[in-house]
Design an enzyme around this catalytic site. Structure first.
Site, PDB file in Angstrom:
ATOM      1  CG  HIS A  19      19.967  -4.105   1.773  1.00 28.10           C
ATOM      2  ND1 HIS A  19      19.237  -3.255   1.013  1.00 28.10           N
ATOM      3  CD2 HIS A  19      19.781  -3.545   3.011  1.00 28.10           C
ATOM      4  CE1 HIS A  19      18.748  -2.106   1.371  1.00 28.10           C
ATOM      5  NE2 HIS A  19      19.065  -2.265   2.805  1.00 28.10           N
ATOM      6  CG  HIS A  22      22.794  -0.587   0.807  1.00 25.99           C
ATOM      7  ND1 HIS A  22      23.048  -1.505   1.529  1.00 25.99           N
ATOM      8  CD2 HIS A  22      22.279   0.692   1.616  1.00 25.99           C
ATOM      9  CE1 HIS A  22      22.315  -1.172   2.756  1.00 25.99           C
ATOM     10  NE2 HIS A  22      22.048   0.183   2.787  1.00 25.99           N
ATOM     11  CB  CYS A 127      13.506   7.651  15.957  1.00 23.08           C
ATOM     12  SG  CYS A 127      13.538   5.953  15.049  1.00 23.08           S
ATOM     13  CB  CYS A 130      15.555   7.968  12.334  1.00 25.71           C
ATOM     14  SG  CYS A 130      14.169   7.264  11.693  1.00 25.71           S
ATOM     15  CB  CYS A 144       9.825   6.135  14.512  1.00 26.32           C
ATOM     16  SG  CYS A 144      10.658   6.337  12.931  1.00 26.32           S
ATOM     17  CG  HIS A 147      12.832   2.614  11.944  1.00 27.31           C
ATOM     18  ND1 HIS A 147      13.336   4.042  11.892  1.00 27.31           N
ATOM     19  CD2 HIS A 147      13.464   1.918  11.306  1.00 27.31           C
ATOM     20  CE1 HIS A 147      14.291   4.126  11.208  1.00 27.31           C
ATOM     21  NE2 HIS A 147      14.612   2.750  10.581  1.00 27.31           N
ATOM     22  CE  LYS A 290      14.077   1.636   2.943  1.00 23.61           C
ATOM     23  NZ  LYS A 290      14.169   2.493   3.903  1.00 23.61           N
ATOM     24  CE  LYS A 293      21.487  -8.155   7.856  1.00 25.65           C
ATOM     25  NZ  LYS A 293      21.777  -9.167   6.505  1.00 25.65           N
TER      26      LYS A 293
HETATM   27  N1  MSP Z   1      23.561   7.125   6.043  1.00 25.21           N
HETATM   28  C1  MSP Z   1      22.320   7.573   5.559  1.00 25.21           C
HETATM   29  C2  MSP Z   1      22.675   8.403   4.032  1.00 25.21           C
HETATM   30  C3  MSP Z   1      23.544   9.706   4.368  1.00 25.21           C
HETATM   31  S1  MSP Z   1      23.968  10.511   3.051  1.00 25.21           S
HETATM   32  C4  MSP Z   1      24.832  11.884   3.363  1.00 25.21           C
HETATM   33  C5  MSP Z   1      21.452   6.517   4.923  1.00 25.21           C
HETATM   34  N2  MSP Z   1      22.084   5.498   4.728  1.00 25.21           N
HETATM   35  S2  MSP Z   1      21.322   3.850   4.220  1.00 25.21           S
HETATM   36  O1  MSP Z   1      22.405   2.953   4.262  1.00 25.21           O
HETATM   37  O2  MSP Z   1      20.223   3.609   5.242  1.00 25.21           O
HETATM   38  O3  MSP Z   1      20.505   4.515   3.150  1.00 25.21           O
HETATM   39  C6  MSP Z   1      21.221   4.865   2.013  1.00 25.21           C
HETATM   40  C7  MSP Z   1      20.502   4.610   0.694  1.00 25.21           C
HETATM   41  O4  MSP Z   1      20.010   3.518   0.380  1.00 25.21           O
HETATM   42  C8  MSP Z   1      19.067   5.595   0.831  1.00 25.21           C
HETATM   43  O5  MSP Z   1      19.072   6.421  -0.392  1.00 25.21           O
HETATM   44  C9  MSP Z   1      18.144   4.545   0.932  1.00 25.21           C
HETATM   45  O6  MSP Z   1      16.833   5.295   0.267  1.00 25.21           O
HETATM   46  C10 MSP Z   1      18.634   3.552  -0.047  1.00 25.21           C
HETATM   47  N3  MSP Z   1      17.766   2.470   0.289  1.00 25.21           N
HETATM   48  C11 MSP Z   1      17.728   1.550   1.338  1.00 25.21           C
HETATM   49  N4  MSP Z   1      16.877   0.676   1.251  1.00 25.21           N
HETATM   50  C12 MSP Z   1      16.364   0.868   0.238  1.00 25.21           C
HETATM   51  C13 MSP Z   1      15.219  -0.010  -0.498  1.00 25.21           C
HETATM   52  N5  MSP Z   1      14.864  -0.992  -0.334  1.00 25.21           N
HETATM   53  N6  MSP Z   1      15.119   0.395  -1.866  1.00 25.21           N
HETATM   54  C14 MSP Z   1      15.767   1.630  -2.583  1.00 25.21           C
HETATM   55  N7  MSP Z   1      16.542   2.092  -1.699  1.00 25.21           N
HETATM   56  C15 MSP Z   1      16.756   1.879  -0.469  1.00 25.21           C
HETATM   57  O7  MSP Z   1      20.205   6.498   4.720  1.00 25.21           O
END
Ligand code: MSP
Length: 434
Positions: A19, A22, A127, A130, A144, A147, A290, A293
């Protein structure tokens, strides 16, 4: 190759489709990587996918497919997103890569041999979303904080990493390097976590098979975060580059503890240096919450690109939300506005100059020095953009760049090349603008 500039993104969980959150970090890294490459720096930009752990195993079970099938399908979507958003990472790591799995086993076995890992019983609130045990602060009322779900008490024999041994060194590092973590509020947050006292941390899981087996106890797999964090050093090794320490590691604020504390301790345990900077961005909010998904309020970056283009996505992300802060985006208006601004300012500038060049000067322009007006309009812009990017201030960099394009539009208005049709000075005037 030894790199001059290394930037990393977190590796993304593949339990669901990518999304906008990312795309955000991926594009932020890309802005920095492109800038470094333009300046001739040997650059390594790293991204990838985090594919082990309980949330993935659960997501696969819910769809009645194997974890491998799930991660293969979703990792392909994350990889495809890179081209869609016009990002240019140098390497894409998957934690299910054989090379990553082998290195993780070897690296952690080194710590086991040096007595930095030991066996103990663990009991606490856990959790599953997480994939982390929670303390009282992180799970007030047994729920949590991230969540909102009620957590279950979990007890198992695990392998533990001596995180507590690094407490003093971490505090000293935070005190001595106030610029290490940006923004300062996040450095203070990290400081407070360490100052509250670090306990050793469980780095393996029993009762889970979807992970990297602990080489000296194959009934357990490594806890997904320790497997994942190590990507930052396994991936450069797989790519055959000497890219550590990273110049900039970009993360979202939810994963500060893992990077500022666990990752630093792990690096020191491996006798490696810490990254030069850890830059912690905020959340993209949709309807004030935030985007995620699980909340069902995500904006699909592919849809944004299809409608407004990859440039509007990139420009919108760094101008409609102040970089490092939380900020709201609207799927309907934010990228439409960004697209309109880019088209009015930058598009119009390029179009006016190139259309006139094609129409009136037959596409041929003489080599001329810039007219003074252009010099005045652009004076400082390149320096301002570079200085902002040096400090990883992406909104400031975008503002300076668009202000430069606006100023140049003003020069085009002044010189009014369209009034010079048939005038012999026209090619030189246009050439001065190019
Ligand atoms: N897999 C772990 C990271 C491991 S790094 C060794 C993880 N993955 S994640 O897919 O959940 O999130 C990855 C990144 O995307 C995080 O930095 C997270 O903050 C960012 N984002 C996910 N949703 C977000 C928003 N809505 N806004 C901005 N960034 C956020 O955590």
């Amino acid at each position: 190759m030894t790199t001059d500039f290394t930037v990393t993104t977190p590796i993304y969980y593949v339990n669901a489709a990518p999304h906008l959150g990312h795309a955000y970090t991926t594009l932020a890294a890309d802005v920095l990587a492109r800038h470094a490459r333009q300046r001739g720096a040997r650059t390594f930009s790293l991204t990838g996918t985090d594919e082990h752990g309980e949330p993935i195993a659960h997501a696969a079970a819910a769809q009645s497919i194997s974890p491998q099938e799930l991660v293969d399908a979703n990792a392909a979507r994350f990889r495809a997103l890179i081209a869609t958003v016009d990002a240019t990472p140098d390497f894409f790591v998957r934690t299910t890569d054989v090379d990553h799995r082998r290195q993780v086993g070897e690296l952690l076995e080194r710590l086991y041999e040096r007595d930095l890992i030991y066996k103990d019983a663990y009991e606490g609130l856990y959790c599953p979303k997480c994939a982390d045990f929670k303390n009282d602060r992180e799970a007030p009322d047994g729920r949590c904080a991230e969540h909102g779900i009620t957590l279950e008490q979990h007890a198992e024999e695990n392998w533990f990493f001596r995180l507590s041994a690094f407490e003093d060194r971490l505090l000293a590092h935070l005190d001595a390097h106030p610029e290490w973590i940006t923004p300062a509020s996040r450095a203070r947050e990290a400081h407070a976590i360490v100052a509250a006292g670090l306990q050793d941390v469980s780095i393996s899981r029993a009762n889970l098979s979807w992970g990297i087996p602990v080489p000296w106890d194959t009934r357990q797999v490594f806890y997904v975060w320790f497997d994942a964090l190590l990507n930052y050093i396994t991936a450069p090794a797989s790519a055959g580059v000497d890219a550590w320490p990273a110049t900039v590691q970009l993360i979202g604020k939810d994963i500060l503890k893992f990077h500022a504390i666990f990752w630093s301790a792990l690096l020191w345990a491996l006798e490696l240096e810490l990254p030069e900077r850890l830059v912690v961005h905020g959340y993209l909010l949709v309807d004030g919450r935030k985007a995620s998904k699980s909340r069902g309020n995500v904006i699909d970056p592919v849809a944004v690109v299809e409608r407004f283009g990859a440039d509007a996505l990139r420009f919108g992300l760094f101008t409609r939300v102040p970089w490092l802060e939380d900020g709201s985006l609207s799927a309907q208006t934010s990228f439409a506005d960004a697209h309109a601004e880019l088209a009015d300012v930058y598009g119009n500038l390029v179009r006016r100059i190139w259309t006139l060049t094609g129409t009136y000067a037959g596409g041929q322009l003489p080599a001329v020095p810039y007219p003074d007006a252009v010099g005045v309009a652009l004076s400082g812009v390149a320096g301002e953009v570079a200085a902002a990017l040096e400090q990883v201030q992406l909104t400031a960099a975008a503002s300076h760049a668009i202000a430069g394009a606006r100023a140049l539009n003003g020069v085009v208005d002044q010189l009014a090349p369209w009034t010079l049709k048939g005038d012999p000075s026209l090619p030189a005037v246009l050439a001065g603008l190019v």
